[in-house]
Design an enzyme around this catalytic site. Structure first.
Site, mmCIF file in Angstrom:
data_model
loop_
_atom_site.group_PDB
_atom_site.id
_atom_site.type_symbol
_atom_site.label_atom_id
_atom_site.label_comp_id
_atom_site.label_asym_id
_atom_site.label_seq_id
_atom_site.Cartn_x
_atom_site.Cartn_y
_atom_site.Cartn_z
ATOM 1 N N LYS A 27 0.746 -1.301 0.043
ATOM 2 C CA LYS A 27 0.054 -0.024 0.065
ATOM 3 C C LYS A 27 0.846 1.265 0.056
ATOM 4 O O LYS A 27 0.329 2.363 -0.706
ATOM 5 C CB LYS A 27 -0.955 0.027 1.277
ATOM 6 C CG LYS A 27 -1.849 -1.338 1.368
ATOM 7 C CD LYS A 27 -2.952 -1.033 0.238
ATOM 8 C CE LYS A 27 -3.977 -2.234 0.321
ATOM 9 N NZ LYS A 27 -5.210 -2.173 -0.566
ATOM 10 N N GLU A 53 -9.905 6.031 2.978
ATOM 11 C CA GLU A 53 -10.754 5.239 3.361
ATOM 12 C C GLU A 53 -9.794 4.073 3.857
ATOM 13 O O GLU A 53 -8.675 3.745 3.124
ATOM 14 C CB GLU A 53 -11.829 4.900 2.428
ATOM 15 C CG GLU A 53 -11.268 3.698 1.559
ATOM 16 C CD GLU A 53 -10.334 4.137 0.541
ATOM 17 O OE1 GLU A 53 -10.191 5.198 0.184
ATOM 18 O OE2 GLU A 53 -9.449 3.309 0.256
ATOM 19 N N SER A 77 1.923 -9.736 -0.952
ATOM 20 C CA SER A 77 1.659 -8.522 -0.861
ATOM 21 C C SER A 77 1.840 -7.679 0.532
ATOM 22 O O SER A 77 1.960 -6.471 0.515
ATOM 23 C CB SER A 77 -0.014 -8.324 -0.875
ATOM 24 O OG SER A 77 -0.639 -9.124 -0.165
#
Ligand SMILES: Cc1ncc(COP(=O)(O)O)c(C=O)c1O
Length: 409
Positions: free
Chosen positions: A95, A117, A384
């Site tokens: 991210k 969000e 990830s």
């Protein structure tokens, strides 16, 4: 290459085939047009990319290794498995790649405040992190239910200086937090930038977030060529909104010989209705400003998603994946909670790496197919994120909490 660009660059309306676009109220359009113009200008400016590259390297810790999982390969038998170690990024997941890109863009646009969000909290933490780094105010919208479930990440965001706003509408989870963030953006657009967390939302977000995550695929191509002298046969990644998967897939999609496999959450099983497989079991529809596959009931209302991993627990998916699915450029499969939990333990035991529950879905699919492939086949799995955030959850699920508690006493 020209075929690829036609296939995967959105058209002027931001559509990948029929998917994507900008299905938003008129009030949101000026903000989107301002963003699109700013990104178009930044995208063609080498100075923007070299600054981002600086932060990727010096702040996030890139390039992340492409690691040959020798013991996992031996245990499974069959294909050689490599792990792209996005879990080694600062803040523990991919991210941060996207948040760094969007924060630099926000700064270029003269915005002093960012909003975001978050569901599981990984994107919220990454957004709060870049806000701290660039001295911006930060507000994170989070479903009240997720605030309760993800307490450590809420604390982390507050420690980083962000305000966390619990959202109590709807199911009080990610879908509702996203709707609230979009609303808040429109009313504060002069000084506020909305950092969306995946390849979802109205144009230009899906293409822009993909561009910031494509560093994963570009590095993978270079690293696997150095290690094996060729590209992988299969590249596998989990799909929530789809950003880590598209980051890996997009550069590889230029090479038709590489099989691209996106792994959705089958939750308790596709037949149970408790899953998050938007591409596998959804229908095209509009959610959060874009047309894509999404989970719907018989009246076309958005159905709640379910997965053991909060990061995959989203009823929609990015529009470029919808197009990859329909054109057959990528395959989409689903893995149950139980398979993901088994893969979580398998990777910990064989390689000393505790994966995020989201990433465990990709590992589980690799474990399913590797034994059927020849020993000279190469499989790359995108890891990830790391599993620290999930250990208490998994401890409860595996029924170990009591035993561990006893040991501590
Ligand atoms: C570690 C990790 N992997 C995957 C995802 C799913 O997001 P995406 O599909 O956009 O990569 C998340 C979302 O929170 C995550 O935290």
């Amino acid at each position: 290459m020209t075929g690829l660009r036609e296939l995967t660059e959105p058209d002027a309306q931001g559509r990948f085939g029929p998917y994507g676009g900008r299905y938003v109220p008129e009030t949101v359009m000026p903000a989107l047009l301002e963003l699109e113009a700013a990104y178009r200008e930044a995208r063609s400016d080498p100075a923007f990319w070299s600054e981002l590259d600086y932060y990727y390297r010096q702040y996030a810790g890139r390039p992340t290794p492409l690691y040959f999982a020798e013991r996992l390969t031996r245990e499974l038998g069959g294909a050689r498995i490599y792990l792209k170690r996005e879990d080694l990024n600062h803040t523990g997941a991919h991210k941060i790649n996207n948040c760094l890109g969007q924060a630099l863009l926000a700064r270029r646009m003269g915005k002093r405040r960012i909003i975001a969000e978050t569901g599981a909290g990984q994107h919220g933490v990454a957004a709060a992190t870049v806000a701290a780094r660039f001295g911006m105010k930060c507000t994170v919208y989070m479903g009240a239910e997720d605030v309760r479930r993800q307490e450590p990440n809420v604390f982390r965001m507050r420690l980083l200086g962000a305000e966390v706003v619990p959202v109590t509408t709807g199911s009080a989870t990610l879908k509702d937090a996203t709707s609230e963030a979009l609303r808040a953006w429109v009313t504060n657009v002069e000084d506020t930038y909305y950092v969306i967390g995946s390849v979802v939302g109205p144009h230009p977000y899906p293409a822009m977030v993909r561009d910031f995550q494509a560093v994963i695929g570009r590095e993978t191509i270079e690293q696997i060529r150095a290690a094996e002298g060729r590209l992988p046969d299969v590249a596998i990644a989990c799909v929530g909104g789809g950003s880590n998967a598209m980051g890996l897939f997009h550069p590889l999609s230029a090479y038709p010989e590489v099989r691209l496999v996106g792994v959705e959450a089958a939750g308790r099983g596709l037949g149970t209705g408790h899953h998050a497989a938007s591409l596998g079991a959804g229908e095209p529809g509009v959610l959060h400003g874009a047309l894509s596959y999404l989970l719907q009931d018989e009246h076309g209302q958005v159905r709640e998603a379910y997965s053991v991993s909060a990061g995959l627990d989203y009823p929609g998916v990015g529009p470029e994946h919808a197009w990859f699915r329909d054109t057959g450029r990528a395959e989409y499969v689903a893995v149950t909670d139980d398979e993901a939990l088994a893969a979580f333990q398998l990777l910990a035991r064989t390689e000393g790496i505790i994966p995020a529950l989201e990433s465990s879905h990709a590992v589980a699919y690799a474990a399913r197919i590797a034994p059927q492939l020849p020993p000279d086949a190469i499989v790359v799995v995108n890891l990830s994120g790391r599993g620290d955030k999930d250990i208490y959850h998994v401890m409860r699920l595996l029924g170990q909490a009591g035993r561990e508690g006893e040991a501590a006493r």
